[in-house]
Design a protein around this motif. Structure first.
Motif, PDB file in Angstrom:
ATOM      1  N   PHE A  86       0.842  -1.203   0.000  1.00 43.39           N
ATOM      2  CA  PHE A  86       0.000   0.000   0.000  1.00 43.39           C
ATOM      3  C   PHE A  86       0.875   1.250   0.000  1.00 43.39           C
ATOM      4  O   PHE A  86       0.641   2.180  -0.784  1.00 43.39           O
ATOM      5  CB  PHE A  86      -0.917  -0.004   1.224  1.00 43.39           C
ATOM      6  CG  PHE A  86      -1.980   1.069   1.182  1.00 43.39           C
ATOM      7  CD1 PHE A  86      -3.237   0.790   0.672  1.00 43.39           C
ATOM      8  CD2 PHE A  86      -1.729   2.352   1.647  1.00 43.39           C
ATOM      9  CE1 PHE A  86      -4.230   1.773   0.620  1.00 43.39           C
ATOM     10  CE2 PHE A  86      -2.705   3.341   1.601  1.00 43.39           C
ATOM     11  CZ  PHE A  86      -3.957   3.046   1.085  1.00 43.39           C
ATOM     12  N   LYS A  87       1.891   1.265   0.841  1.00 46.31           N
ATOM     13  CA  LYS A  87       2.751   2.451   0.909  1.00 46.31           C
ATOM     14  C   LYS A  87       3.590   2.616  -0.352  1.00 46.31           C
ATOM     15  O   LYS A  87       3.811   3.741  -0.821  1.00 46.31           O
ATOM     16  CB  LYS A  87       3.655   2.399   2.138  1.00 46.31           C
ATOM     17  CG  LYS A  87       4.434   3.692   2.340  1.00 46.31           C
ATOM     18  CD  LYS A  87       5.135   3.761   3.674  1.00 46.31           C
ATOM     19  CE  LYS A  87       5.808   5.119   3.842  1.00 46.31           C
ATOM     20  NZ  LYS A  87       6.494   5.236   5.151  1.00 46.31           N
ATOM     21  N   ASP A  88       4.052   1.509  -0.924  1.00 47.98           N
ATOM     22  CA  ASP A  88       4.848   1.580  -2.148  1.00 47.98           C
ATOM     23  C   ASP A  88       4.074   2.252  -3.284  1.00 47.98           C
ATOM     24  O   ASP A  88       4.646   2.993  -4.086  1.00 47.98           O
ATOM     25  CB  ASP A  88       5.274   0.176  -2.591  1.00 47.98           C
ATOM     26  CG  ASP A  88       6.398  -0.393  -1.739  1.00 47.98           C
ATOM     27  OD1 ASP A  88       7.018   0.389  -0.995  1.00 47.98           O
ATOM     28  OD2 ASP A  88       6.626  -1.608  -1.804  1.00 47.98           O
ATOM     29  N   HIS A  89       2.776   1.993  -3.351  1.00 47.78           N
ATOM     30  CA  HIS A  89       1.983   2.496  -4.473  1.00 47.78           C
ATOM     31  C   HIS A  89       1.287   3.819  -4.202  1.00 47.78           C
ATOM     32  O   HIS A  89       0.937   4.533  -5.139  1.00 47.78           O
ATOM     33  CB  HIS A  89       0.947   1.450  -4.883  1.00 47.78           C
ATOM     34  CG  HIS A  89       1.531   0.262  -5.583  1.00 47.78           C
ATOM     35  ND1 HIS A  89       1.920   0.306  -6.908  1.00 47.78           N
ATOM     36  CD2 HIS A  89       1.833  -0.979  -5.130  1.00 47.78           C
ATOM     37  CE1 HIS A  89       2.421  -0.878  -7.243  1.00 47.78           C
ATOM     38  NE2 HIS A  89       2.378  -1.665  -6.198  1.00 47.78           N
ATOM     39  N   THR A  90       1.078   4.158  -2.933  1.00 45.33           N
ATOM     40  CA  THR A  90       0.367   5.409  -2.615  1.00 45.33           C
ATOM     41  C   THR A  90       1.253   6.430  -1.927  1.00 45.33           C
ATOM     42  O   THR A  90       0.870   7.591  -1.802  1.00 45.33           O
ATOM     43  CB  THR A  90      -0.841   5.135  -1.708  1.00 45.33           C
ATOM     44  OG1 THR A  90      -0.381   4.687  -0.426  1.00 45.33           O
ATOM     45  CG2 THR A  90      -1.774   4.099  -2.314  1.00 45.33           C
ATOM     46  N   HIS A  91       2.422   5.979  -1.432  1.00 49.33           N
ATOM     47  CA  HIS A  91       3.366   6.854  -0.732  1.00 49.33           C
ATOM     48  C   HIS A  91       2.848   7.327   0.619  1.00 49.33           C
ATOM     49  O   HIS A  91       3.378   8.270   1.203  1.00 49.33           O
ATOM     50  CB  HIS A  91       3.762   8.063  -1.605  1.00 49.33           C
ATOM     51  CG  HIS A  91       4.275   7.661  -2.950  1.00 49.33           C
ATOM     52  ND1 HIS A  91       5.530   7.149  -3.142  1.00 49.33           N
ATOM     53  CD2 HIS A  91       3.672   7.648  -4.170  1.00 49.33           C
ATOM     54  CE1 HIS A  91       5.700   6.857  -4.418  1.00 49.33           C
ATOM     55  NE2 HIS A  91       4.582   7.145  -5.059  1.00 49.33           N
ATOM     56  N   ILE A  92       1.814   6.693   1.117  1.00 53.07           N
ATOM     57  CA  ILE A  92       1.345   6.917   2.488  1.00 53.07           C
ATOM     58  C   ILE A  92       0.991   5.562   3.078  1.00 53.07           C
ATOM     59  O   ILE A  92       0.809   4.577   2.360  1.00 53.07           O
ATOM     60  CB  ILE A  92       0.101   7.837   2.542  1.00 53.07           C
ATOM     61  CG1 ILE A  92      -1.063   7.253   1.729  1.00 53.07           C
ATOM     62  CG2 ILE A  92       0.435   9.233   2.086  1.00 53.07           C
ATOM     63  CD1 ILE A  92      -2.356   8.007   1.892  1.00 53.07           C
ATOM     64  N   THR A  93       0.894   5.502   4.403  1.00 49.96           N
ATOM     65  CA  THR A  93       0.497   4.260   5.057  1.00 49.96           C
ATOM     66  C   THR A  93      -1.024   4.131   5.060  1.00 49.96           C
ATOM     67  O   THR A  93      -1.744   5.120   4.852  1.00 49.96           O
ATOM     68  CB  THR A  93       0.998   4.215   6.508  1.00 49.96           C
ATOM     69  OG1 THR A  93       0.320   5.246   7.271  1.00 49.96           O
ATOM     70  CG2 THR A  93       2.509   4.455   6.581  1.00 49.96           C
ATOM     71  N   ILE A  94      -1.497   2.913   5.306  1.00 52.15           N
ATOM     72  CA  ILE A  94      -2.950   2.708   5.393  1.00 52.15           C
ATOM     73  C   ILE A  94      -3.519   3.531   6.542  1.00 52.15           C
ATOM     74  O   ILE A  94      -4.607   4.117   6.437  1.00 52.15           O
ATOM     75  CB  ILE A  94      -3.283   1.212   5.582  1.00 52.15           C
ATOM     76  CG1 ILE A  94      -2.843   0.420   4.350  1.00 52.15           C
ATOM     77  CG2 ILE A  94      -4.773   1.012   5.850  1.00 52.15           C
ATOM     78  CD1 ILE A  94      -3.082  -1.077   4.461  1.00 52.15           C
ATOM     79  N   LYS A  95      -2.794   3.605   7.635  1.00 55.84           N
ATOM     80  CA  LYS A  95      -3.253   4.395   8.790  1.00 55.84           C
ATOM     81  C   LYS A  95      -3.378   5.864   8.423  1.00 55.84           C
ATOM     82  O   LYS A  95      -4.347   6.542   8.818  1.00 55.84           O
ATOM     83  CB  LYS A  95      -2.270   4.222   9.962  1.00 55.84           C
ATOM     84  CG  LYS A  95      -2.721   4.908  11.244  1.00 55.84           C
ATOM     85  CD  LYS A  95      -3.979   4.264  11.804  1.00 55.84           C
ATOM     86  CE  LYS A  95      -4.337   4.862  13.164  1.00 55.84           C
ATOM     87  NZ  LYS A  95      -5.594   4.289  13.695  1.00 55.84           N
ATOM     88  N   GLU A  96      -2.430   6.376   7.660  1.00 51.89           N
ATOM     89  CA  GLU A  96      -2.506   7.772   7.230  1.00 51.89           C
ATOM     90  C   GLU A  96      -3.701   8.001   6.315  1.00 51.89           C
ATOM     91  O   GLU A  96      -4.392   9.021   6.420  1.00 51.89           O
ATOM     92  CB  GLU A  96      -1.207   8.176   6.523  1.00 51.89           C
ATOM     93  CG  GLU A  96      -0.021   8.343   7.451  1.00 51.89           C
ATOM     94  CD  GLU A  96       1.289   8.523   6.699  1.00 51.89           C
ATOM     95  OE1 GLU A  96       2.204   9.145   7.264  1.00 51.89           O
ATOM     96  OE2 GLU A  96       1.401   8.036   5.553  1.00 51.89           O
ATOM     97  N   TYR A  97      -3.955   7.043   5.431  1.00 45.88           N
ATOM     98  CA  TYR A  97      -5.108   7.174   4.542  1.00 45.88           C
ATOM     99  C   TYR A  97      -6.397   7.159   5.348  1.00 45.88           C
ATOM    100  O   TYR A  97      -7.319   7.956   5.096  1.00 45.88           O
ATOM    101  CB  TYR A  97      -5.120   6.054   3.506  1.00 45.88           C
ATOM    102  CG  TYR A  97      -6.255   6.194   2.524  1.00 45.88           C
ATOM    103  CD1 TYR A  97      -6.151   7.051   1.439  1.00 45.88           C
ATOM    104  CD2 TYR A  97      -7.459   5.511   2.710  1.00 45.88           C
ATOM    105  CE1 TYR A  97      -7.202   7.221   0.549  1.00 45.88           C
ATOM    106  CE2 TYR A  97      -8.514   5.671   1.833  1.00 45.88           C
ATOM    107  CZ  TYR A  97      -8.382   6.525   0.753  1.00 45.88           C
ATOM    108  OH  TYR A  97      -9.433   6.701  -0.108  1.00 45.88           O
TER     109      TYR A  97
END
Length: 288
Positions: free
Chosen positions: A218-229
């Protein structure tokens, strides 16, 4: 009324858009002039598209989340969404009518005239010193005629030349790395269930991934963590309630999915640099 040249109407934007396929003209440009009632302006769920999008409100303001960063775009300020950047928007404040200019530029067209597009990132929020860019956007959105191909290309060159002044220091190359379906599916799940107590371990089981792989991918593709999202999604809801409801801070925290008032307070201050109460009072005062 919506003036949408080769574009989608506001009605279409009410759908849950994950990947937005934009109907460009023969040159690779799409223009939308939004001129409608405040209550008719929909929020958009997280989505992405192949190309660059430029948004400038003429009246009112909106909140936009781009790849984990949250910006408040006020009248005559400019938001730029880069190629494949995941983003979502919500209206914050408007007069009786809301007016906004949107220019969407196809990626293949941009790459053909500006090869550097593969390796640069435009600044997401331009708040000042952009007089020429503002005038270009205003002129093109009001005077654009689809049949005038030569004039359109001339404008695009002028626009790209001006945008090149607003390149971020961060160098990226995401164009050949589209967001995979399972990442979009996780985002969509969070969009629908952010009010619930979402555990990362349970989320991994639901999507049949190992805990570590899911977090990394998730972080590799969005540059944020799931928690941040997740926090950003909750903050989107909370910000709207702060500005458009009389709910107490505790009620807003619960309605937005935060476990308690302290968690809401700390998360809000971390992202906005101020407390929910100060934000509510300041923004309402600024809008008057």
């Amino acid at each position: 009324m919506i003036k949408a040249i080769n574009g989608m109407s506001v009605k279409n934007w009410r759908d849950d858009i994950l990947y937005e396929k934009i109907p460009y003209d023969s040159v690779g440009v799409n223009i939308i002039v939004m001129n409608t009632k405040e209550y008719e302006v929909p929020d958009t769920n997280a989505h992405f598209h192949h190309g660059v999008e430029i948004i400038m409100p003429v009246s009112g303001s909106f909140r936009i989340m781009i790849e984990g960063s949250v910006y408040i775009i006020k009248r005559s300020e400019i938001a730029i969404i880069n190629h494949n950047e995941i983003h979502s928007t919500s209206l914050l404040e408007a007069d009786e009518n809301y007016r906004c200019y949107i220019i969407q530029l196809e990626y293949d067209m941009l790459q053909s005239i500006y090869p550097e597009i593969d390796h640069i990132k435009f600044r997401n929020h331009i708040s000042k010193n952009h007089c020429k860019l503002k005038k270009l956007i205003e002129y093109f959105c009001n005077e654009y005629i689809t049949e005038h191909r030569l004039a359109t290309m001339g404008f695009v060159y002028l626009l790209i030349d001006e945008l090149s002044l607003y390149v971020s220091d961060k160098m990226i190359n995401k164009c050949s790395n589209p967001t995979p379906d399972f990442v979009i599916a996780i985002m969509h799940y969070i969009d629908e269930h952010y009010r619930e107590d979402i555990k990362m371990t349970s989320l991994a089981k639901q999507f049949s991934f190992s805990y570590g792989y899911m977090l990394r991918a998730f972080k590799d593709h969005t540059h944020i963590t799931i928690k941040e999202y997740l926090n950003n999604k909750r903050l989107e809801k909370a910000t709207g309630l702060l500005l458009h409801s009389k709910y107490t801070i505790k009620e807003i925290a619960i309605e937005s999915g935060f476990p308690n008032t302290k968690s809401f307070h700390n998360t809000f201050k971390q992202y906005h640099g101020t407390t929910p109460n100060v934000f509510r009072n300041k923004f309402k005062n600024d809008s008057q």
